[in-house]
Design a protein around this motif. Structure first.
Motif, PDB file in Angstrom:
ATOM      1  N   LYS A   8       0.855  -1.188   0.000  1.00  0.00           N
ATOM      2  CA  LYS A   8       0.000   0.000   0.000  1.00  0.00           C
ATOM      3  C   LYS A   8       0.891   1.238   0.000  1.00  0.00           C
ATOM      4  O   LYS A   8       1.550   1.529   0.992  1.00  0.00           O
ATOM      5  CB  LYS A   8      -0.909   0.011   1.236  1.00  0.00           C
ATOM      6  N   TRP A   9       0.947   1.971  -1.100  1.00  0.00           N
ATOM      7  CA  TRP A   9       1.799   3.152  -1.232  1.00  0.00           C
ATOM      8  C   TRP A   9       1.029   4.395  -0.798  1.00  0.00           C
ATOM      9  O   TRP A   9      -0.123   4.597  -1.191  1.00  0.00           O
ATOM     10  CB  TRP A   9       2.282   3.306  -2.657  1.00  0.00           C
ATOM     11  N   ASN A  10       1.674   5.250   0.002  1.00  0.00           N
ATOM     12  CA  ASN A  10       1.085   6.498   0.455  1.00  0.00           C
ATOM     13  C   ASN A  10       2.061   7.624   0.113  1.00  0.00           C
ATOM     14  O   ASN A  10       2.976   7.932   0.879  1.00  0.00           O
ATOM     15  CB  ASN A  10       0.818   6.444   1.963  1.00  0.00           C
ATOM     16  N   GLY A  11       1.865   8.211  -1.061  1.00  0.00           N
ATOM     17  CA  GLY A  11       2.748   9.275  -1.524  1.00  0.00           C
ATOM     18  C   GLY A  11       2.735  10.499  -0.633  1.00  0.00           C
ATOM     19  O   GLY A  11       3.766  11.158  -0.458  1.00  0.00           O
ATOM     20  N   GLU A  12       1.602  10.804  -0.045  1.00  0.00           N
ATOM     21  CA  GLU A  12       1.524  11.963   0.847  1.00  0.00           C
ATOM     22  C   GLU A  12       2.370  11.743   2.096  1.00  0.00           C
ATOM     23  O   GLU A  12       3.030  12.662   2.580  1.00  0.00           O
ATOM     24  CB  GLU A  12       0.079  12.278   1.228  1.00  0.00           C
ATOM     25  N   ALA A  13       2.365  10.527   2.637  1.00  0.00           N
ATOM     26  CA  ALA A  13       3.202  10.233   3.804  1.00  0.00           C
ATOM     27  C   ALA A  13       4.681  10.363   3.448  1.00  0.00           C
ATOM     28  O   ALA A  13       5.476  10.873   4.237  1.00  0.00           O
ATOM     29  CB  ALA A  13       2.899   8.835   4.343  1.00  0.00           C
ATOM     30  N   GLU A  16       5.377  14.077   3.202  1.00  0.00           N
ATOM     31  CA  GLU A  16       5.374  14.684   4.534  1.00  0.00           C
ATOM     32  C   GLU A  16       6.699  14.404   5.251  1.00  0.00           C
ATOM     33  O   GLU A  16       7.289  15.289   5.878  1.00  0.00           O
ATOM     34  CB  GLU A  16       4.204  14.134   5.351  1.00  0.00           C
ATOM     35  N   TYR A  17       7.179  13.175   5.148  1.00  0.00           N
ATOM     36  CA  TYR A  17       8.461  12.824   5.743  1.00  0.00           C
ATOM     37  C   TYR A  17       9.574  13.656   5.105  1.00  0.00           C
ATOM     38  O   TYR A  17      10.446  14.180   5.804  1.00  0.00           O
ATOM     39  CB  TYR A  17       8.756  11.332   5.559  1.00  0.00           C
ATOM     40  N   GLY A  47       6.571   6.216   3.004  1.00  0.00           N
ATOM     41  CA  GLY A  47       5.406   6.082   2.127  1.00  0.00           C
ATOM     42  C   GLY A  47       4.830   4.686   2.088  1.00  0.00           C
ATOM     43  O   GLY A  47       3.812   4.449   1.443  1.00  0.00           O
ATOM     44  N   GLY A  48       5.467   3.745   2.767  1.00  0.00           N
ATOM     45  CA  GLY A  48       4.900   2.405   2.858  1.00  0.00           C
ATOM     46  C   GLY A  48       5.684   1.320   2.166  1.00  0.00           C
ATOM     47  O   GLY A  48       5.321   0.143   2.247  1.00  0.00           O
TER      48      GLY A  48
END
Length: 73
Positions: A8-13, A16-17, A47-48
């Motif tokens: 599960k990819w989270n580009g926003e996370a 943010e990092y 990002g996961g």
């Protein structure tokens, strides 16, 4: 090499990092000086993305066995 299909990819996370640590060093990780590769790897992990993939996995769409790299940096 494709990541495992259940990733599960989270580009926003990841972004943010990147914003949080762009001008500093996260003490959770070793410090290598101005090592952009290490920093980007940390962003990707945030990002996961897994740091270590299984040696192989079965593709759910066609049943083929997909060989992977053991880890990335």
């Amino acid at each position: 090499v494709a990541p495992p299909p259940d990733l599960k990819w989270n580009g926003e996370a990841a972004a943010e990092y990147a914003r949080e640590w762009a001008d500093g060093h996260n003490p959770v990780y070793a410090y290598y000086g101005s090592d952009c590769t290490n920093y980007v790897s940390q962003c990707i992990k945030a990002g996961g993305m897994l740091m270590t993939f299984p040696k192989s996995y079965k593709d759910k769409t066609n049943g083929n066995i997909i060989e992977t790299n053991k880890k990335w940096f």
